[in-house]
Design a protein around this motif. Structure first.
Motif, PDB file in Angstrom:
ATOM      1  N   ILE A 168      36.697  99.562 -60.640  1.00  0.00           N
ATOM      2  CA  ILE A 168      36.662  98.699 -59.453  1.00  0.00           C
ATOM      3  C   ILE A 168      38.040  98.763 -58.799  1.00  0.00           C
ATOM      4  O   ILE A 168      39.059  98.519 -59.448  1.00  0.00           O
ATOM      5  CB  ILE A 168      36.293  97.247 -59.814  1.00  0.00           C
ATOM      6  N   VAL A 169      38.056  99.128 -57.534  1.00  0.00           N
ATOM      7  CA  VAL A 169      39.304  99.253 -56.771  1.00  0.00           C
ATOM      8  C   VAL A 169      39.265  98.228 -55.641  1.00  0.00           C
ATOM      9  O   VAL A 169      38.287  98.138 -54.912  1.00  0.00           O
ATOM     10  CB  VAL A 169      39.451 100.680 -56.186  1.00  0.00           C
ATOM     11  N   TYR A 170      40.349  97.460 -55.529  1.00  0.00           N
ATOM     12  CA  TYR A 170      40.456  96.445 -54.474  1.00  0.00           C
ATOM     13  C   TYR A 170      41.350  96.978 -53.361  1.00  0.00           C
ATOM     14  O   TYR A 170      42.496  97.359 -53.601  1.00  0.00           O
ATOM     15  CB  TYR A 170      41.033  95.141 -55.028  1.00  0.00           C
ATOM     16  N   LEU A 171      40.814  97.020 -52.160  1.00  0.00           N
ATOM     17  CA  LEU A 171      41.565  97.504 -51.002  1.00  0.00           C
ATOM     18  C   LEU A 171      42.708  96.526 -50.704  1.00  0.00           C
ATOM     19  O   LEU A 171      42.494  95.311 -50.628  1.00  0.00           O
ATOM     20  CB  LEU A 171      40.625  97.607 -49.785  1.00  0.00           C
ATOM     21  N   PRO A 172      43.947  97.042 -50.523  1.00  0.00           N
ATOM     22  CA  PRO A 172      45.069  96.134 -50.229  1.00  0.00           C
ATOM     23  C   PRO A 172      45.026  95.640 -48.789  1.00  0.00           C
ATOM     24  O   PRO A 172      44.241  96.125 -47.974  1.00  0.00           O
ATOM     25  CB  PRO A 172      46.299  97.016 -50.462  1.00  0.00           C
ATOM     26  N   ARG A 173      45.889  94.699 -48.522  1.00  0.00           N
ATOM     27  CA  ARG A 173      46.014  94.164 -47.176  1.00  0.00           C
ATOM     28  C   ARG A 173      46.514  95.261 -46.234  1.00  0.00           C
ATOM     29  O   ARG A 173      47.350  96.079 -46.608  1.00  0.00           O
ATOM     30  CB  ARG A 173      47.017  93.019 -47.241  1.00  0.00           C
ATOM     31  N   GLU A 174      46.009  95.283 -45.035  1.00  0.00           N
ATOM     32  CA  GLU A 174      46.410  96.287 -44.045  1.00  0.00           C
ATOM     33  C   GLU A 174      47.783  95.980 -43.475  1.00  0.00           C
ATOM     34  O   GLU A 174      48.256  94.845 -43.544  1.00  0.00           O
ATOM     35  CB  GLU A 174      45.390  96.352 -42.901  1.00  0.00           C
ATOM     36  N   ARG A 175      48.397  96.997 -42.935  1.00  0.00           N
ATOM     37  CA  ARG A 175      49.649  96.829 -42.202  1.00  0.00           C
ATOM     38  C   ARG A 175      49.376  97.272 -40.774  1.00  0.00           C
ATOM     39  O   ARG A 175      48.981  98.417 -40.536  1.00  0.00           O
ATOM     40  CB  ARG A 175      50.744  97.690 -42.829  1.00  0.00           C
ATOM     41  N   VAL A 176      49.549  96.373 -39.830  1.00  0.00           N
ATOM     42  CA  VAL A 176      49.304  96.668 -38.413  1.00  0.00           C
ATOM     43  C   VAL A 176      50.664  96.803 -37.732  1.00  0.00           C
ATOM     44  O   VAL A 176      51.407  95.845 -37.621  1.00  0.00           O
ATOM     45  CB  VAL A 176      48.467  95.560 -37.742  1.00  0.00           C
ATOM     46  N   ASP A 177      50.980  98.023 -37.311  1.00  0.00           N
ATOM     47  CA  ASP A 177      52.253  98.297 -36.636  1.00  0.00           C
ATOM     48  C   ASP A 177      51.995  98.442 -35.145  1.00  0.00           C
ATOM     49  O   ASP A 177      51.130  99.207 -34.738  1.00  0.00           O
ATOM     50  CB  ASP A 177      52.874  99.595 -37.152  1.00  0.00           C
ATOM     51  N   ILE A 178      52.755  97.713 -34.338  1.00  0.00           N
ATOM     52  CA  ILE A 178      52.699  97.828 -32.882  1.00  0.00           C
ATOM     53  C   ILE A 178      54.075  98.332 -32.448  1.00  0.00           C
ATOM     54  O   ILE A 178      55.085  97.694 -32.707  1.00  0.00           O
ATOM     55  CB  ILE A 178      52.402  96.466 -32.209  1.00  0.00           C
ATOM     56  N   LEU A 179      54.099  99.478 -31.788  1.00  0.00           N
ATOM     57  CA  LEU A 179      55.350 100.108 -31.380  1.00  0.00           C
ATOM     58  C   LEU A 179      55.347 100.360 -29.881  1.00  0.00           C
ATOM     59  O   LEU A 179      54.300 100.566 -29.281  1.00  0.00           O
ATOM     60  CB  LEU A 179      55.513 101.450 -32.111  1.00  0.00           C
ATOM     61  N   GLU A 180      56.543 100.372 -29.292  1.00  0.00           N
ATOM     62  CA  GLU A 180      56.662 100.731 -27.884  1.00  0.00           C
ATOM     63  C   GLU A 180      56.576 102.239 -27.761  1.00  0.00           C
ATOM     64  O   GLU A 180      57.137 102.964 -28.571  1.00  0.00           O
ATOM     65  CB  GLU A 180      58.014 100.271 -27.325  1.00  0.00           C
ATOM     66  N   ASN A 181      55.901 102.694 -26.755  1.00  0.00           N
ATOM     67  CA  ASN A 181      55.845 104.122 -26.467  1.00  0.00           C
ATOM     68  C   ASN A 181      57.196 104.530 -25.884  1.00  0.00           C
ATOM     69  O   ASN A 181      57.727 103.858 -25.006  1.00  0.00           O
ATOM     70  CB  ASN A 181      54.714 104.397 -25.473  1.00  0.00           C
ATOM     71  N   ALA A 182      57.763 105.634 -26.372  1.00  0.00           N
ATOM     72  CA  ALA A 182      59.102 106.045 -25.947  1.00  0.00           C
ATOM     73  C   ALA A 182      59.098 107.012 -24.761  1.00  0.00           C
ATOM     74  O   ALA A 182      60.155 107.424 -24.309  1.00  0.00           O
ATOM     75  CB  ALA A 182      59.830 106.686 -27.121  1.00  0.00           C
ATOM     76  N   SER A 183      57.940 107.357 -24.250  1.00  0.00           N
ATOM     77  CA  SER A 183      57.899 108.306 -23.140  1.00  0.00           C
ATOM     78  C   SER A 183      58.412 107.649 -21.852  1.00  0.00           C
ATOM     79  O   SER A 183      58.383 106.434 -21.708  1.00  0.00           O
ATOM     80  CB  SER A 183      56.476 108.832 -22.941  1.00  0.00           C
ATOM     81  N   PRO A 184      58.892 108.487 -20.900  1.00  0.00           N
ATOM     82  CA  PRO A 184      59.382 107.917 -19.636  1.00  0.00           C
ATOM     83  C   PRO A 184      58.260 107.153 -18.921  1.00  0.00           C
ATOM     84  O   PRO A 184      57.104 107.533 -18.980  1.00  0.00           O
ATOM     85  CB  PRO A 184      59.798 109.147 -18.824  1.00  0.00           C
ATOM     86  N   ASN A 185      58.619 106.081 -18.282  1.00  0.00           N
ATOM     87  CA  ASN A 185      57.693 105.227 -17.524  1.00  0.00           C
ATOM     88  C   ASN A 185      56.644 104.541 -18.391  1.00  0.00           C
ATOM     89  O   ASN A 185      55.636 104.070 -17.877  1.00  0.00           O
ATOM     90  CB  ASN A 185      56.995 106.015 -16.409  1.00  0.00           C
ATOM     91  N   ALA A 186      56.861 104.490 -19.709  1.00  0.00           N
ATOM     92  CA  ALA A 186      55.922 103.785 -20.579  1.00  0.00           C
ATOM     93  C   ALA A 186      56.072 102.269 -20.425  1.00  0.00           C
ATOM     94  O   ALA A 186      55.143 101.528 -20.701  1.00  0.00           O
ATOM     95  CB  ALA A 186      56.130 104.179 -22.034  1.00  0.00           C
ATOM     96  N   TYR A 187      57.243 101.834 -19.977  1.00  0.00           N
ATOM     97  CA  TYR A 187      57.471 100.414 -19.718  1.00  0.00           C
ATOM     98  C   TYR A 187      58.027 100.302 -18.307  1.00  0.00           C
ATOM     99  O   TYR A 187      59.018 100.938 -17.970  1.00  0.00           O
ATOM    100  CB  TYR A 187      58.452  99.821 -20.729  1.00  0.00           C
TER     101      TYR A 187
END
Length: 194
Positions: A95-114
């Motif tokens: 029996i394997v228990y799935l661990p808690r997820e890690r949700v990463d939110i990152l800024e896009n580094a391309s020009p004009n992304a922000y």
């Protein structure tokens, strides 16, 4: 009367001289002292990435009475740390228990992304205050948390957990002795937010 005219001309010349000096002066060189970076810890992680997110979001928010309207492209990933899998053996079943997820939110580094579309001061229209970099970063951080909640609300995390289970079953089964049954359990209630 002549001395008043002379005084006005002298004041105007001084004002023009101050303006010319202000516009032509060279900014003073500022040197910043930094300390060398130190690595405190290095850890290897085995991760299973089940979902990549690429979204363009509109931002409208205020901080300290100052408003900002912007557009931002964000990148995100939903990952699972395989090293944190908890296992339990019952007879010939693993029996394997799935661990808690890690949700990463990152800024896009391309020009004009922000892109800032508009800013204004809601408290003072006559002498508007500008939005500082720290305030702008605080708004971005607040929006990262809102995006993370939106990913849970839209079911992306639930789907990622389902995909992780489907990916891990054949992977773990292949590593077991023949005849071993593998059960993967997702202990997280659907749609829960950490």
């Amino acid at each position: 009367m002549k001395w008043i005219r002379t005084l006005i001309i002298a004041a105007a010349l001084v004002a023009v001289g101050c303006i010319v000096w202000w516009c032509t002066r060279t900014p003073e060189n500022v040197s910043y002292k930094t300390q060398s970076a130190k690595v405190k810890a290095i850890s290897n992680m085995v991760e299973l990435c089940t979902t990549d997110i690429h979204e363009e979001i509109p931002i409208k928010d205020s901080i300290n009475g100052k408003w900002i309207v912007a557009r931002q492209v964000v990148e995100g990933r939903i990952r699972f740390d395989i090293e944190r899998l908890k296992t339990e053996t019952q007879g010939d079943t693993l029996i394997v228990y799935l661990p808690r997820e890690r949700v990463d939110i990152l800024e896009n580094a391309s020009p004009n992304a922000y892109q800032v579309l508009d800013t204004w001061d809601g408290k003072s229209m006559m002498f508007p205050r500008t939005l500082t970099a720290a305030e702008e970063n605080a708004v971005k951080k607040r929006w990262q948390n809102r995006i993370r909640k939106k990913l849970y609300a839209r079911g992306y995390v639930k789907r990622a957990r389902h995909e992780a289970v489907n990916t891990l079953i054949p992977l773990i089964t292949a590593m077991q002795a023949p005849g071993t049954t593998v059960m993967i359990i997702d202990p997280t209630p659907a749609g829960s937010f950490y």
